[in-house]
Design a protein around this motif. Sequence first.
Motif, short mmCIF file in Angstrom:
data_model
loop_
_atom_site.label_atom_id
_atom_site.label_comp_id
_atom_site.label_asym_id
_atom_site.label_seq_id
_atom_site.Cartn_x
_atom_site.Cartn_y
_atom_site.Cartn_z
N GLU A 268 0.87 -1.18 0.00
CA GLU A 268 0.00 0.00 0.00
C GLU A 268 0.91 1.23 0.00
O GLU A 268 1.83 1.32 0.81
CB GLU A 268 -0.87 -0.01 1.26
N ARG A 269 0.65 2.14 -0.90
CA ARG A 269 1.54 3.30 -0.97
C ARG A 269 0.77 4.49 -1.53
O ARG A 269 0.01 4.37 -2.50
CB ARG A 269 2.72 2.98 -1.89
N SER B 202 -1.80 -3.97 -9.50
CA SER B 202 -2.19 -3.04 -8.45
C SER B 202 -3.49 -2.33 -8.83
O SER B 202 -3.87 -2.28 -9.99
CB SER B 202 -1.10 -2.00 -8.21
N ASP B 203 -4.15 -1.80 -7.80
CA ASP B 203 -5.34 -0.98 -7.99
C ASP B 203 -5.04 0.38 -7.38
O ASP B 203 -4.09 0.52 -6.62
CB ASP B 203 -6.53 -1.65 -7.28
N VAL B 204 -5.81 1.37 -7.74
CA VAL B 204 -5.66 2.67 -7.09
C VAL B 204 -6.99 3.11 -6.51
O VAL B 204 -8.06 2.72 -6.99
CB VAL B 204 -5.15 3.77 -8.06
N GLU B 205 -6.89 3.92 -5.46
CA GLU B 205 -8.09 4.51 -4.86
C GLU B 205 -7.82 6.00 -4.69
O GLU B 205 -6.79 6.40 -4.17
CB GLU B 205 -8.40 3.88 -3.51
N ASP B 206 -8.75 6.81 -5.17
CA ASP B 206 -8.65 8.25 -5.00
C ASP B 206 -9.49 8.66 -3.81
O ASP B 206 -10.64 8.24 -3.68
CB ASP B 206 -9.13 8.96 -6.27
N VAL B 207 -8.91 9.47 -2.95
CA VAL B 207 -9.63 9.92 -1.76
C VAL B 207 -9.46 11.42 -1.62
O VAL B 207 -8.54 12.02 -2.18
CB VAL B 207 -9.10 9.22 -0.48
N SER B 208 -10.38 12.04 -0.88
CA SER B 208 -10.24 13.46 -0.57
C SER B 208 -10.68 13.67 0.87
O SER B 208 -11.33 12.81 1.46
CB SER B 208 -11.10 14.31 -1.51
N ASP B 209 -10.29 14.80 1.46
CA ASP B 209 -10.71 15.07 2.83
C ASP B 209 -12.07 15.76 2.83
O ASP B 209 -12.66 16.02 1.77
CB ASP B 209 -9.64 15.89 3.58
N ARG C 26 -3.95 9.89 -4.00
CA ARG C 26 -4.14 8.62 -4.70
C ARG C 26 -3.31 7.56 -4.01
O ARG C 26 -2.11 7.74 -3.81
CB ARG C 26 -3.77 8.70 -6.18
N TRP C 27 -3.97 6.46 -3.67
CA TRP C 27 -3.31 5.32 -3.03
C TRP C 27 -3.28 4.14 -3.97
O TRP C 27 -4.26 3.86 -4.65
CB TRP C 27 -4.05 4.93 -1.74
N ARG C 28 -2.16 3.48 -3.99
CA ARG C 28 -2.02 2.26 -4.79
C ARG C 28 -1.94 1.07 -3.84
O ARG C 28 -1.25 1.14 -2.82
CB ARG C 28 -0.73 2.32 -5.62
#
Lengths: 285, 403
Positions: free
Chosen positions: B122-123, B312-319, B327-329
């Motif tokens: 996870e990065r 790998s997959d990515v997830e985009d997050v915001s506060d 973006r997290w991989r």
Amino acid sequence: MASATSNVGNDASGEPLLPEPWTVLRAARETPDVVTLEIAPSAGSEPRRPRPGQFLMLYVFGIGEVPISVAGLGDRDAVVHTIRDVGAVTHALCQLGPGDTLGVRGPFGTAWPLEHERGRDIVIGAGGIGMAPLRPVVTAIMADRASFDDVVVMYGAREPRELLYTDEFASWRAADIQVEVTVDHADHAWDGHIGVVTTLIRYADFQPNEAAAFLCGPEIMMRFTAQELVQRGVDPRRVHLSMERNMKCAVGFCGHCQLGPEFVCLDGPVFPWPRMERLMAVHEL
Amino acid sequence: MHEAPEIHRPQPPTKPGCDRAKSSHQTQRRRGKIPDVTVVVARDSFDTLFAALARRGYECVGPTVRDGAIVYDRLRSPEDLPRGWTDEQAPGHYRLHRRNDEALFGYVVGPHSWKKFVFPPERRLWQLRRGDQGFERVDEPSAPPRYAFLGVRACELAALGIQDRVFAGGEYAEPHYRDTRAAALVIAVECTESAATCFCDSMNTGPGVDAGFDLALTEVLGDEHVFVARAGSDRGAEILAELPTRAATAAELDAARAGVENAADQQQRRIDPEALPELMAASYESPRWEQIAERCLSCANCTLACPTCFCSDVEDVSDLTGEHAERWRRWDSCFNPGFSYLYGGEVRKTTASRYRQWLTHKLGSWVAQFGSSGCVGCGRCITWCPVGIDLIEEVAQLRGAQS
């Protein structure tokens, strides 16, 4: 002695995973769930000019990123995309208006090899939103019309109201491009063809042994259109398809877009039919 | 296809293991070519080695015992190494046992691989905030971690070489991987014993090492507990020069070579890597996939344990303010639902199609993509499969169905 790990890394510098800020210049609703955006780089960066057939990764701040094919080239660095609202990210893209920011990576992938098909008849076969990546092929042909012989666009959609770029058909026809349109389900106002795209081949004027084809649409539509064209005598190596697979990175790292040995992001999305024929025949590959 | 620069070309094609006579040269090479400059380092000098690594700013990571398995984690001293332990492996089976000696490396590979350091599970890839240009990056690219990998086995060196080609050998380079890998010091350890699941000898990736390391060690448990050592780079030579060493005796060199040959001879599982791409491409429609799917849980353990699997997959997050986005991989797997998702549904809905994707990629199409097999013969996918699906057996079944 060299370092044991000195063979790691190469000239590929930079940040291939980092989006650059771009700005929406123009937004136009094509159909109830399809929007065309014209976008340009915000900063003074000089992005590579995409070629028709390639795609960009479009990012909406905090929401996510999707691969979208080039649907046209605007002035200077501007790029046109036509986007169908089918998920969270495409929905957010379809809400953007002039002045809004989005993130862009790319361009990525292979282009339509139109320059290699000069002097030939051109068959363009599009299904649904698949017309978008083929629109710049039509535009490029119109700009260089004398370099091509007979040109025909065969275009199918589920319903008349889902047809894209209908206001451009007149200019295509004015450029001596045959435009044949069909729908799966007609409404009362429809007086055109009804049926799948392959049924249009019989109306298309082209010399099979002199023709090249560019296809984009649902896989089943591309597969049967390619088979029919080849059966009629089109050289299979001159039939080009634009494939779609799940993509996260667009640069060959994430593994999602593999189709047999091909990375659709790097080796495609535009492939010659002989490289796809067997792979597309395998269920769930 | 990935067109890697010449420098990234894989090792010359390996010869298949089924033709033992034909591959004797290659096998000999892999079974312990010990150059003249070889020295021995006493077991007692490992403290000095750790001090030399620390002085250079390396974080030493390597094998240690945790939760009944040998995992890779930070090592603070030689005491953290699995001294006197060995592992017993079989399809779906892994146990640690006490050895009756004090070997530091008397086991093979466990559930972890070095990819967790160069390609973390996870990065965060980046952070952005809204700004004048729409948004701007807020995290400055930082210096890569400086790892010393202690105890890298031959199959794992091969795996690192494969991931080098995936992440840094093509048109694009993944910056974090490239920089972490370039900074890492690699201390290889040759295997002198094999697990029942090992098949590196037939994959021509081990059990001896001949390139790709800074320092290579071979453990010899004779009258004196020593390590036959050789440098593979200037960095490795510098570290070796700081350790108390002496010339290796002929007996010690013989023991080291015999140990590596012993590891190769112990391997019962064999595979013919050169014939695999053709077999895989010809097996897309095999009924075998459905039979495997009756057992396969589509749990993704094989892909997580595999030292070369890179999806790998990515997830985009915001506060909550909407001003900050990341973006997290994360590691993904071709066995996961959603991996092949397209609008309208998944391309690979069935377990049969997912296992086919994994095996035909690993053993087949990987060669066309990256110039080598994606398999290094480590056996992790066999050991860590909860239902004990054996890649060697599945290849044999597919081959049997062919003929």
